[in-house]
Scaffold this motif. Structure first.
Motif, short mmCIF file in Angstrom:
data_model
loop_
_atom_site.label_atom_id
_atom_site.label_comp_id
_atom_site.label_asym_id
_atom_site.label_seq_id
_atom_site.Cartn_x
_atom_site.Cartn_y
_atom_site.Cartn_z
N GLU A 1 42.06 24.45 40.24
CA GLU A 1 41.54 23.21 41.17
C GLU A 1 41.73 23.52 42.46
OE1 GLU A 1 43.53 19.13 41.41
OE2 GLU A 1 42.31 19.06 39.50
N ASN B 1 31.98 13.13 30.51
CA ASN B 1 32.56 12.89 31.50
C ASN B 1 32.34 13.42 33.08
OD1 ASN B 1 34.86 11.20 32.20
ND2 ASN B 1 36.32 12.97 32.62
N ALA C 1 42.79 13.88 37.03
CA ALA C 1 41.56 14.30 36.62
C ALA C 1 41.05 13.04 35.71
CB ALA C 1 41.50 15.38 35.85
N ILE D 1 36.80 15.24 44.84
CA ILE D 1 36.56 13.48 44.96
C ILE D 1 37.29 13.02 46.00
CG2 ILE D 1 36.07 13.05 42.50
CD1 ILE D 1 38.62 11.67 42.23
N LEU E 1 31.45 11.29 36.48
CA LEU E 1 31.98 11.81 37.54
C LEU E 1 30.67 11.69 38.81
CD1 LEU E 1 34.05 12.81 39.76
CD2 LEU E 1 33.42 14.95 38.66
N ASP F 1 36.35 17.41 39.96
CA ASP F 1 37.23 16.34 40.09
C ASP F 1 38.03 16.46 41.28
OD1 ASP F 1 36.18 15.22 37.73
OD2 ASP F 1 38.15 15.19 36.73
N GLU G 1 35.48 20.03 34.93
CA GLU G 1 36.46 18.93 35.37
C GLU G 1 37.02 19.55 36.86
OE1 GLU G 1 39.01 21.40 32.41
OE2 GLU G 1 36.85 20.74 32.75
N GLN H 1 30.49 9.04 41.81
CA GLN H 1 30.75 9.55 43.05
C GLN H 1 29.43 10.31 43.63
OE1 GLN H 1 33.70 9.71 45.39
NE2 GLN H 1 34.31 8.18 43.79
N ASP I 1 38.99 10.00 33.83
CA ASP I 1 38.07 9.74 32.85
C ASP I 1 37.14 8.60 33.42
OD1 ASP I 1 36.34 9.27 30.72
OD2 ASP I 1 37.68 8.69 29.27
N TYR I 2 36.11 9.34 34.11
CA TYR I 2 34.96 8.24 34.49
C TYR I 2 34.32 7.27 33.64
CZ TYR I 2 35.99 9.95 39.19
OH TYR I 2 36.68 10.49 40.46
#
Length: 894
Positions: free
Chosen positions: A569, A489, A248, A529, A493, A526, A523, A497, A250-251
């Protein structure tokens, strides 16, 4: 790569070196014996560079070796005998060896009788990736182990480490008549302005685990233990691996790298325009942008794809292209450009042994570099490089992008813009957007958060405007923002993206269940992606290995959080597969079940180990978990609970062998409570499953866990018909093979007749009537509880299984197939099962209240069911219910 040297090419290379590179001419004069047999010397340059006599100490020896190697590498390069890979590898291997020898010498000078250990160098940058240029400095981080580093009596080990580090730098940087070895830059260590030049290893680990800056992750893509105590260095890198490669991500890291690139472009503005004076390293379309392009993609995807964690730039580009993460044509173009840039960079440095990357602005000096490379003049050199610079700049710009044009701040202009995007109720959307901009939610209180929002608003609102249900998309996103404690964050993201905004719009349009989850844990996005998020879920053993992976020093609570995060997730991604139309709901249902089974096994194993720390283990005994219901049948929905029965093998009168022993019954009841809590207690990572243990012997009135003997006796003598019906989908999911086999044997014996004789159809009909009275359908689309729905079909199947003692397959679809093959059930019940299951799995996501969804979502449901329209969905449901009703009526006898 080593090519067979041609005498003519070697002669021409030496002539160019003497004519155009004063540094090389000087070296050739000082090392005539290398020139005399140049072809042989180039066969093994490192060995030849070391083959001399008369050095006074390690420092002088290294300086002479360096100048001899510099001559051989340059001539091999100019003659075309060495390609770029060979050149940079030779230079990097020498740097590793020199640094290692300097460390050894520095330790032995102070403690001659000690083993030189406990001190290591971590190579970063081009040394780390073995891509050093001709006149590179090196950027190591120096670490030491206070327990292992030799030091003098009454000397603090920290002071010894610093003195050793200073001596290492001195040995390498001292310049005299023999030249120098290499420049050493220690500024990449943590907080260089306040920390010593050599860091204790645990302090360094602690820094990278808790305080490091985002750009430092990119630096460690190319990190390598290169000198000194390699085991110490490798242990350090393994300890901080999770800091570098995060699933995950951290963008902010990605934004930081892009910002660094923009700052470099700004700082070297005069060198941006391609031509004389252009900076090959920092200029737009230069070396640094090739490296950053690869590193950004590695940071985005490398946490989930270990094969992308390669240090060298060209290897990274190849790996990214092979994985489909970047365009293969772009990868080839960047690789070709990188080779050209690095080669000319080496020519620049060969002239006077300067650490330079800039093409000369003076025409004569530029012609000189071109001549060294074998070109006619500087104009030819510029035109040779131009297409590569332009291509790299274009590819990098497509990644870094210019800042999106911000949405207008004026209300009237913004409303017009929203209407132009396609929002029917532009005024309502305007009020929501102005609320965001006003910082009305906790996640949007800071200026930094609102700036991050502004960066993604244009693309986000455009995606929502074109979403299947734009109003639902915006309002659910608004509700989601209202619940988030932080959103920076999440916005980054979406910025990194942009394609996710479209999928987010679809999720918010169709799936309130998933939208609610995002509102609690943004998150989760994430996990989408990677394209692999839409692949079928792995098999249970693979999932278990992923869930059981532990980080350094992980404890029980960390393990629980790790599993919960992965499970949520994966469940979220499975739901997104249905929304995106990427998977059959039947496959998604099986995927939900595999995830749940892996989670139950891993969490149970962790709970067993943790419990045993205090209470030990019961000898010759173990916990077994039996799954029933949809879990047993391997067909869950997003909202399914887990029907579990806890059993234990061995003697119920035994006692555990730990520091705090317990009798077996108490032991396993408490352990089962631990397992249930691990599966069901909500934490920061989110809840997992509701666990239902009411199907255990004697139901809620009985003990949570029973022995196998008690379980067998109860099922043979006391269990009701409905409990035997539940056993038809029983499946052991935790325990040794022997224990699972024992449980399966008990279940099999009971199902095949080791049970009281009863009027099964009459009992089943009575139970179904009671269920209908106490638990009616939630709505007109409740595929489970409607008259003629899945429950009626399940009752029909289980009644026939028990009545005829056949087709005992936990998976309902396969049991139906077996019953149909024996003429006990109409073949139409298999498509009925598939339709009802697809409808149930889909509706749990898009309309959990079982009410008809909006028109846009109706189209999604029809697509998920493989039907052409909503009308066809309704008609098929009615027809299927009639068929199931008829089947159930026939089975129960009226």
């Amino acid at each position: 790569m080593l090519l067979q040297p041609s005498p003519q090419l070697l002669t021409e290379a030496l002539e160019r070196a003497r004519t155009h590179a004063p540094f090389l001419a000087m070296l050739a004069d000082r090392e005539p014996e290398l020139i005399e047999d140049l072809s042989a010397a180039l066969a093994d340059p490192l060995a030849r560079a070391r083959a001399f006599e008369g050095a006074a100490g390690e420092g002088q020896r290294l300086r002479i070796e360096r100048r001899r190697l510099a001559l051989l590498v340059a001539l091999g390069d100019l003659a075309g005998v060495f390609d770029l890979t060979r050149v940079t590898r030779l230079l990097s291997d020498f740097a590793d060896d020199a640094l290692d020898r300097a460390i050894r010498a520095a330790i032995l000078e102070r403690t001659p009788d000690a083993e030189p250990r406990g001190f290591a160098a971590i190579a970063l940058g081009k040394q780390g990736s073995r891509e050093l240029n001709y006149s590179s400095d090196i950027d190591p981080i120096l670490i030491f182990d206070p327990r292992a580093l030799p030091c003098r009596p009454r000397e603090a080990v920290e002071e010894a480490a610093v003195r050793i580090g200073r001596r290492v730098v001195e040995l390498l940087q001292t310049r005299d008549a023999d030249g120098y070895v290499m420049r050493v830059d220690l500024r990449l260590r943590p907080s260089p302005e306040v920390t010593p030049i050599v860091l204790p290893v645990e302090a360094a680990i602690s820094y990278y685990e808790s305080q490091a800056l985002p750009w430092e992750r990119a630096a460690f893509i190319r990190a390598r233990a290169c000198a000194g105590d390699l085991a110490l260095g490798q242990g350090f890198l393994e300890a901080i691996r999770p800091f570098v490669w995060r699933r995950a991500l951290d963008y902010g890291t990605i934004r930081e790298i892009r910002d660094i690139s923009r700052r470099i472009r700004d700082h070297y503005a005069q060198a941006q325009k391609f031509g004389p004076g252009y900076d090959l390293k920092r200029g737009r379309g230069g070396i640094r942008e090739v490296e950053f392009f690869a590193q950004i993609h590695q940071l985005i995807h490398g946490g989930r794809e270990p094969e992308l964690r390669v240090p060298a730039t060209r290897d990274a580009l190849a790996a990214l292209a092979a994985a489909g993460r970047i365009d293969a044509g772009d990868a080839a173009a960047l690789t070709e450009a990188y080779v050209q840039f690095r080669t000319i960079e080496h020519r620049l440095q060969m002239v006077n042994d300067l650490q330079t990357h800039t093409l000369p602005a003076d025409p004569g000096a530029l012609d000189n570099v071109a001549g060294l490379h074998g070109l006619a003049d500087g104009t030819v050199l510029i035109e040779t490089l131009r297409p590569h610079v332009e291509r790299v700049g274009s590819v990098y710009d497509s990644l870094a992008g210019e800042e999106d044009a911000r949405l207008p701040s004026d209300s009237d202009t913004l409303q017009a813009r929203l209407a132009g995007c396609g929002f029917e109720n532009a005024g309502g959307v305007l009020r929501i957007v102005e609320g965001w901009r006003g910082g009305s939610y906790p996640a949007l209180r800071t200026a930094q958060a609102r700036e991050a929002l502004e960066a993604v608003l244009p693309g986000l609102l455009d995606a929502f405007a074109h979403a299947p249900d734009s109003i639902h998309a915006v309002t659910r996103f608004d509700a989601m923002l209202s619940r988030l404690p932080s959103a920076i964050n999440f916005f980054r993201l979406l910025e990194a993206q942009p394609g996710l905004a479209k999928l987010l719009g679809a999720i918010l349009s169709h799936a309130p269940t998933l939208a609610d989850q995002l509102g609690r844990r943004a998150e989760l996005l994430d996990g989408l992606i990677d394209a692999s998020a839409f692949d079928p879920v792995a098999e249970v053993p693979v999932l278990m290995r992923e869930m059981a992976a532990c980080e350094r020093g992980a404890d029980y609570q960390w393990q629980l959080e790790h599993v919960r995060r992965l499970v949520n997730e994966k469940r979220f991604a499975l739901g997104a597969q249905i929304v995106a139309g990427a998977s059959d709901p039947l496959d998604v249902s099986a995927g939900y079940a595999r995830v749940a089974e892996a989670a139950a096994a891993v969490l149970a194993d962790a709970a067993v180990e943790e419990f045993a720390r205090v209470h030990g283990r019961v000898p010759q005994s173990e916990l077994v978990i039996l799954a029933l219901g949809r879990m047993g049948g391997q067909a869950l929905t997003h909202a399914s609970d887990l029907d579990l029965v806890y059993l234990f093998t061995g003697d119920y009168a035994a006692e555990s062998d730990g520091a705090k022993p317990l009798g077996a019954v108490t032991y396993y009841n408490r352990l089962a409570q631990r397992v249930t809590a691990a599966l069901s207690v909500p934490t920061a990572a989110g809840p997992l499953y509701e666990v239902d243990t009411r199907l255990r012997p004697s139901g809620a009135q009985g003990p949570l866990t029973v022995s196998l003997d008690a379980f067998a006796r109860y099922q043979r003598e006391d269990a009701w018909t409905w409990e035997h019906m539940a056993l038809t989908r029983a499946r052991p999911i935790f325990g040794s093979d022997a224990a699972r086999g024992a449980v399966a044997g008990i279940v099999d014996a009971v199902l095949h007749g080791a049970r009281p004789e009863r009027d099964i159809p009459a009992d089943a009909a009575k139970m179904r009537a009671e269920m209908a009275a106490h638990k009616p359908a939630a709505g007109p689309l409740d595929a489970k509880l409607l008259d003629g729905g899945l429950v009626d079909l399940e009752f029909a199947v289980h009644t026939l299984q028990l009545q005829h003692r056949t087709a005992f397959e936990p998976r309902l679809a396969l049991a139906i197939d077996q019953l149909a093959a024996q003429g006990l059930m109409p073949a139409a019940m298999r498509p009925a099962h598939d339709f009802l299951t697809r409808l149930l799995v889909t509706m749990r996501l898009v309309a959990p209240d079982a009410q008809p969804p909006g028109a846009a979502t109706q189209a999604l449901v029809a697509r998920a069911l493989g039907l052409a329209s909503w009308d066809e969905v309704v008609a098929t449901l009615e027809q299927t219910r009639q068929e199931v009703r008829a089947c159930w009526a026939a089975v129960r006898g009226h």
